[in-house]
Design an enzyme around this catalytic site. Structure first.
Site, PDB file in Angstrom:
ATOM      1  N   LYS A 174      49.117  37.669  94.102  1.00  0.00           N
ATOM      2  CA  LYS A 174      50.801  37.496  94.097  1.00  0.00           C
ATOM      3  C   LYS A 174      51.311  38.518  93.407  1.00  0.00           C
ATOM      4  O   LYS A 174      50.698  38.691  92.209  1.00  0.00           O
ATOM      5  CB  LYS A 174      51.000  36.041  93.615  1.00  0.00           C
ATOM      6  CG  LYS A 174      52.415  35.655  93.787  1.00  0.00           C
ATOM      7  CD  LYS A 174      52.811  34.489  92.955  1.00  0.00           C
ATOM      8  CE  LYS A 174      54.084  33.907  93.005  1.00  0.00           C
ATOM      9  NZ  LYS A 174      54.179  32.565  92.499  1.00  0.00           N
ATOM     10  N   SER A 220      57.343  29.639  95.168  1.00  0.00           N
ATOM     11  CA  SER A 220      57.711  31.054  95.410  1.00  0.00           C
ATOM     12  C   SER A 220      56.401  31.779  95.855  1.00  0.00           C
ATOM     13  O   SER A 220      56.625  32.646  96.346  1.00  0.00           O
ATOM     14  CB  SER A 220      57.898  31.621  94.031  1.00  0.00           C
ATOM     15  OG  SER A 220      56.822  31.315  93.203  1.00  0.00           O
ATOM     16  N   SER A 253      54.865  26.166  92.243  1.00  0.00           N
ATOM     17  CA  SER A 253      54.997  27.485  93.325  1.00  0.00           C
ATOM     18  C   SER A 253      53.203  27.672  93.806  1.00  0.00           C
ATOM     19  O   SER A 253      53.078  28.691  94.696  1.00  0.00           O
ATOM     20  CB  SER A 253      55.349  28.837  92.857  1.00  0.00           C
ATOM     21  OG  SER A 253      56.851  28.530  92.766  1.00  0.00           O
TER      22      SER A 253
HETATM   23  N1  GLN Z   1      60.544  26.349  93.106  1.00  0.00           N
HETATM   24  C1  GLN Z   1      60.599  26.261  91.632  1.00  0.00           C
HETATM   25  C2  GLN Z   1      61.543  27.094  90.816  1.00  0.00           C
HETATM   26  O1  GLN Z   1      62.142  27.813  91.781  1.00  0.00           O
HETATM   27  C3  GLN Z   1      59.371  26.506  91.215  1.00  0.00           C
HETATM   28  C4  GLN Z   1      58.943  28.171  91.011  1.00  0.00           C
HETATM   29  C5  GLN Z   1      57.655  28.396  90.537  1.00  0.00           C
HETATM   30  O2  GLN Z   1      56.858  27.485  90.377  1.00  0.00           O
HETATM   31  N2  GLN Z   1      57.446  29.490  90.138  1.00  0.00           N
HETATM   32  O3  GLN Z   1      61.897  27.258  90.039  1.00  0.00           O
END
Ligand code: GLN
Length: 509
Positions: free
Chosen positions: A81, A156, A180
């Protein structure tokens, strides 16, 4: 070669490499070819490192030929990532503000991958600074779900999940701050594991919210996740929150795949109303399979989980607003001069750069976070959120007194359409309603495929949660369930995903 190497698991590939039936160069090339064939429509990668990956593959082949002692995944390629610092490879975090930035160092996790001989294929797409549940907040355009290209692959880490689900790589690295790793796994029919907070070093992980961030494996099988977990886990003196203990025995647990005698807690607050019928049906069937495997099921009550989302959206923006202050036009990446200003001050350059470099979601969270932390509001918002965070951790402690692991659906729905929730931040945030409690308490979690929803034929995920440092329980339960589900399905779920290299349907003509 009759077998398509890209369809095999990392464990199977490692076996073929160890017995020298294939070389890492051959294997790495097969995955790069697959990327060339399908990533034009999936868009998993922000950067593909063809030369670097092949050079690493060649080096590991040479070490093997020389009889060197190699790790269990040596020669198996991986995608990372784009939030992890990679020496000599661009690292953008899905943001314009870091466009062109090439880190001068490797994150600890990346260094471990290199030392273990895993060729790095490239950097995967993500919502900007890991804020989002769909990859639509990437400044470089969304990734697409291999099951239906009009749908999101989760976020994400949708670049990593879609790369694994479309057979561009057997392994990928994700990061999970609020879900995420797990939510993208759920909506793409793949496996994602978030280790215990502190189980994998955060050194070189560009921070979103430092008290929540945790890197972990994205794979197609539970055993592959365990093998990768054991490569990247362990103590790191460069990360002050790193746990000073050996990696939990995750590989052994995954191989044993045994739930007999275990107590599984179904969390009352994570299910029911608001969850899609097909997601619930596949979840209930999975729980039944665990019972058939010898586990006992109890219902557990975690009343504070109802406040997890609100708590998270105070703590995360607060930490993010502080972490992102370092993107000041002086240290990294982009610098924009304000228009029409002759002799701009540092503050004016900073403002112009942050205005041009950050997207809407990042700005929204910086504003939220600075507000929640400002004097007069700190006690009312941030202070309160920290207290509720403690109550959520206490709920976990009580639940783990009666259950060895907890389970729930991973995400309330299957993959939604690209564009569907982009203008409604709250609807987007709700995707993480079931995954966020684990981050707030620091406990480990895993998502694995539970089937396809009847309504739309799209993948659904089941989440398993364990007490802090007991990560092996995720793998024991996950692989037992995976085995039972594979038997039911007669093969991997991803075998039913569309063939992305087939000629486009006639409606496109
Ligand atoms: N979707 C969650 C957020 O927007 C989690 C993001 C993540 O785990 N990086 O914060």
């Amino acid at each position: 070669m009759t077998t398509d190497l890209t369809r095999l698991s990392a464990a199977e590939l490692a076996e073929l490499l160890a017995t020298r039936e294939i070389s890492s160069v051959e294997l790495t090339r097969a995955h790069l070819d697959r990327t060339a064939a399908v990533d034009g429509v999936v868009h998993s990668y922000l950067h593909v490192d063809t030369d670097g990956a092949l050079a690493q593959a060649r080096a590991v082949d040479e070490r093997r030929a020389a009889g060197a002692e190699l790790g269990p995944l040596a020669g198996v390629p991986i995608a990372v990532k784009d939030v992890m610092a990679t020496k000599g490879l661009p690292t953008t975090c899905g943001s314009r503000i870091l466009e062109g930035w090439v880190p001068p160092y490797d994150a600890t996790l990346v260094r471990k991958l290199r030392e273990a001989g895993l060729p790095i294929l490239g950097k995967t797409n993500m919502d900007e600074f890991a804020m989002g549940s769909s990859t639509e907040h990437s400044a470089y355009g969304p990734s697409h779900n291999p099951w239906d290209l009009d749908r999101i692959p989760g976020g994400s880490g949708g670049g990593s999940s879609s790369a694994v689900a479309s057979f561009q790589t057997p392994l990928a690295i994700g990061t999970d701050t609020g879900g995420s790793i797990r939510q993208p796994a759920a909506v793409t029919g793949t496996v994602g594991a978030k280790p215990t907070y502190g189980g994998v070093s955060r050194y070189g992980l560009v921070a979103l919210a430092s008290s929540l961030d945790q890197a972990g494996p994205c794979t197609r099988t539970v055993l592959d996740a365990a093998l990768l977990h054991s490569v990247i886990g362990g103590h790191d003196p460069l990360d002050s929150t790193s746990i000073d203990a050996p990696v939990p025995p995750v590989v052994g647990a995954a191989r044993r795949a045994d739930v007999s005698g275990m107590t599984i807690g179904v969390v009352r607050q994570l299910g029911g109303e608001g969850y899609q019928a097909g997601v619930r049906a596949r979840f209930d069937e999975s729980v039944q399979l665990l019972v058939d495997g010898g586990a006992k099921v109890v219902e557990v009550d975690c009343p504070s989980f109802d406040f997890a989302l609100a708590t998270y959206y105070l703590i995360l923006p607060s930490e993010a607003s502080s972490n992102l202050a370092k993107f000041d036009a002086m240290r990294y990446g982009m610098r924009v001069l304000p228009v029409g200003v002759d002799d701009p001050s540092a503050e004016q350059v900073m403002a112009a750069t942050r205005d041009a470099g950050f997207g809407d979601e990042v700005k929204r969270r910086i504003i939220l976070g600075t507000y929640a932390l400002s004097s007069g509001y700190y006690e009312a918002y941030y202070g309160q959120a920290q207290k509720v965070r403690r109550l959520i951790a206490d709920d976990f402690t009580r639940a783990f007194e009666v259950a060895d692991v907890l389970v729930s659906p991973t995400a309330p729905t299957t993959a939604f359409r690209i564009g569907e929730k982009l203008d409604d931040p709250l609807a987007m945030y709700l995707n993480d309603i079931a995954t966020i409690p684990a981050n707030l308490a620091g406990v480990p979690g895993m998502s694995l495929p539970s089937g396809l929803a009847d309504e739309d034929g799209l993948p659904t995920g089941i989440q398993i949660l364990a007490p802090a440092t007991k990560d092996e329980r995720l793998y024991a339960v996950g692989s037992a369930l995976e085995r039972a589900l594979l038997e039911r399905w007669g093969g991997p779920l991803l075998d039913r995903a569309p063939d992305l290299t087939a000629p486009p349907a006639s409606k496109e003509a």
